[in-house]
Design an enzyme around this catalytic site. Structure first.
Site, short mmCIF file in Angstrom:
data_model
loop_
_atom_site.label_atom_id
_atom_site.label_comp_id
_atom_site.label_asym_id
_atom_site.label_seq_id
_atom_site.Cartn_x
_atom_site.Cartn_y
_atom_site.Cartn_z
N LYS A 178 -39.70 2.72 37.83
CA LYS A 178 -40.21 1.68 38.74
C LYS A 178 -41.39 2.33 39.46
O LYS A 178 -41.22 3.08 40.41
CB LYS A 178 -39.12 1.29 39.73
N GLU A 253 -37.80 13.97 46.11
CA GLU A 253 -38.98 14.73 46.51
C GLU A 253 -39.64 13.92 47.61
O GLU A 253 -40.26 12.90 47.35
CB GLU A 253 -39.87 14.94 45.29
N CYS A 287 -48.06 15.13 49.24
CA CYS A 287 -46.94 15.59 50.06
C CYS A 287 -47.01 17.09 50.32
O CYS A 287 -46.31 17.59 51.19
CB CYS A 287 -45.62 15.20 49.42
N GLU A 384 -46.03 13.50 59.01
CA GLU A 384 -46.95 13.66 57.90
C GLU A 384 -48.13 12.70 58.12
O GLU A 384 -47.92 11.50 58.26
CB GLU A 384 -46.17 13.29 56.63
#
Ligand code: ADP
Length: 481
Positions: A178, A253, A287, A384
């Site tokens: 997906k 992750e 990331c 982040e």
């Protein structure tokens, strides 16, 4: 979009070897222009069930193939991706915005996982162990988990898929992917090439639709034995909770908040180069991007000056244009987060050295930014940022640098710059992160284990360890009789 092979621009889903469309669609936009470039199906529970059933029914024959045959099919897929690298890069830049040079690089990087796991497929070994009782024999073997699902983000539209699909297929699992709704076209093009490579119908299914809806259905489904997810920590948490009733295996992750520590003994110009590469690749939307620059007092001003000069020289532009180094951000939400982080830091006393505002190109283009003297509790040091903003914090000694680096619930990547060998190991061992770059700002490749600790996730991708995520260890005890 001008492609050599127009077949690669698929706008339907790959389910059981068929390309299927749906009444409802999701529009795909070019983030650089805001223009709609394609429409992909918005599939629902029924289509998802069909894909799961297909993956389930073909799994026994896929796992029964010899590892060598699976390896050859993956190898062929790898070769086709590299043959179509240019078209794939153009598709990616159109839907994601990244500069074409980075898109080409990502296609090669994505393909490298397929090449690697095509090789690893042949090296799934078991053991024979010394037995505790005379006449007994103890053996282990590794078997594919079964039907797996991958849910992937928009920042690396190809690599986040191949990192999951290649080890899964190599191990003998079948898979549903997906992809992120912002970047489904690269995923569907990879599906087209998998078909051309001869990967049998149902082994790889690519299905587009609402992440929230599909995620919940995939997590709850009992046929799916494993989900591999790359995305935000928040969504990872939801998937983990949703997977609890079926005790599903998970690889996650998730987010990062990478510290980038420059010690006084570092090679300063190498540190500036590394900082630029680590922070501004993909416009800061990775990331493992450095998110907190911790700079030793003694060299702080010099580093800030050199870094500011390098940042100001970055060329912002359309991904398809030569020399572009920074493309647009993915959407307006991303711009809002960047603006909020800058405003918060400045309100708390940080100095804006360069950038700080939207770029003249408009849309979601943002000027690369440097903030100095950023307070430790500023939002940008806690969350982040996922944008082209570098925030510098001062530290006084090694202990303080380590303490600051570890002051986060994340633990994905970290970077240190030093020429002192003892310090290198002391600091690298003390830092709470799954990966540490030492005198380098770029750490990702197919040979090394990628993954995080703490709330950055579970499991490792790539490397000789990556395939274990898709295998179960079975133990056979042969009695003496
Ligand atoms: P990002 O910040 O990268 O968009 P997300 O976690 O929101 O991070 O999205 C990553 C992927 O997860 C995308 O494919 C998205 O469609 C999907 N997704 C979004 N919400 C959910 C959810 N609740 N459950 C499962 N997948 C989701």
């Amino acid at each position: 979009m001008q492609l050599n092979n127009p077949l690669l621009l698929r706008q339907s889903c790959l389910i059981n070897g068929q390309w299927l469309s749906s009444a409802q669609t999701i529009a795909v936009h070019n983030p650089a222009t805001g223009q709609m470039i394609a429409q992909v199906p918005k599939m629902g529970a029924m289509e998802l069930e069909a894909a799961i059933a297909a993956a389930h029914s073909v799994q026994p024959s896929w796992r029964a193939l010899s590892a060598k045959t699976r390896s050859q099919l993956l190898r062929r897929w790898y070769e086709l991706i590299m043959l179509n690298q240019e078209d794939l890069a153009h598709i990616m830049t159109a839907e994601q915005g990244k500069p074409l040079t980075e898109a080409r690089g990502e296609i090669a990087y994505a393909a490298s996982f397929i090449e690697w796991f095509a090789e690893e497929a042949k090296r799934v070994y078991g053991d024979i162990m010394p037995h505790p009782q005379a006449g007994q024999r103890i053996l282990t073997l590794k078997q594919p988990i079964g039907v797996c699902a991958a849910i992937t983000p928009w920042n690396f539209p190809a690599a986040m898929i191949t990192r999951k699909v290649a080890p899964a297929l190599a191990a003998g699992c079948t898979m549903l992917v997906k992809p992120a709704s912002q970047t489904p076209l690269t995923a569907l093009a990879l599906g087209e090439l998998a078909q051309q490579a001869g990967i049998p119908a149902g082994v790889l299914n690519i299905i587009t639709g609402s992440g929230r809806e599909m995620g919940a259905l995939l997590a709850a489904n009992e046929t799916i034995r494993k989900i591999s997810f790359t995305g935000s920590t928040e969504t990872g948490r939801e998937l983990m909770a949703g997977s609890a009733p079926s005790i599903k295996k998970l690889s996650l992750e998730l987010g990062g908040n990478a510290p980038f520590i420059v010690f006084a003994d570092a090679d300063l110009s190498a540190a500036v180069d590394g900082a630029l590469a680590s922070k501004f690749r993909n416009a800061g939307q990775t990331c493992v991007c450095a998110n907190r620059f911790l700079i030793a007092d003694e060299i702080y001003d010099e580093f800030a000056q050199q870094f500011a000069a390098a940042i100001s020289a970055l060329k912002v532009g359309y991904g398809h244009e030569d020399h572009t180094q920074i493309g647009p951000l993915i959407d307006t939400q991303a711009i809002h987060k960047v603006e909020a982080h800058i405003a918060d830091a400045v309100a708390r006393g940080a100095k804006l050295v360069c950038g700080g505002q939207r770029h003249a190109l408009g849309g979601t283009f943002f000027t690369p930014t440097l903030l100095t003297e950023v307070p430790r509790d500023a939002l940008i040091n806690c969350e982040e940022t996922f944008g082209p903003v570098a925030a510098l914090v001062r530290f006084h000694d090694e202990d303080e640098a380590i303490r600051l680096a570890n002051q986060t619930e994340y633990g994905l990547a970290a970077y240190i710059y030093t020429r002192d060998l003892n310090r290198t190991f002391r600091v690298a061992e003390a830092i709470e992160a799954g990966m540490v770059g030492i005198n380098t700002g770029l750490i990702s490749n197919e040979v090394a284990p990628f993954g995080g600790i703490k709330q950055s996730g579970l499991g490792r991708e790539g490397s000789k360890y990556g395939i274990d995520e898709y295998l179960e260890l079975k133990y056979l005890c042969v009695g003496a009789a």
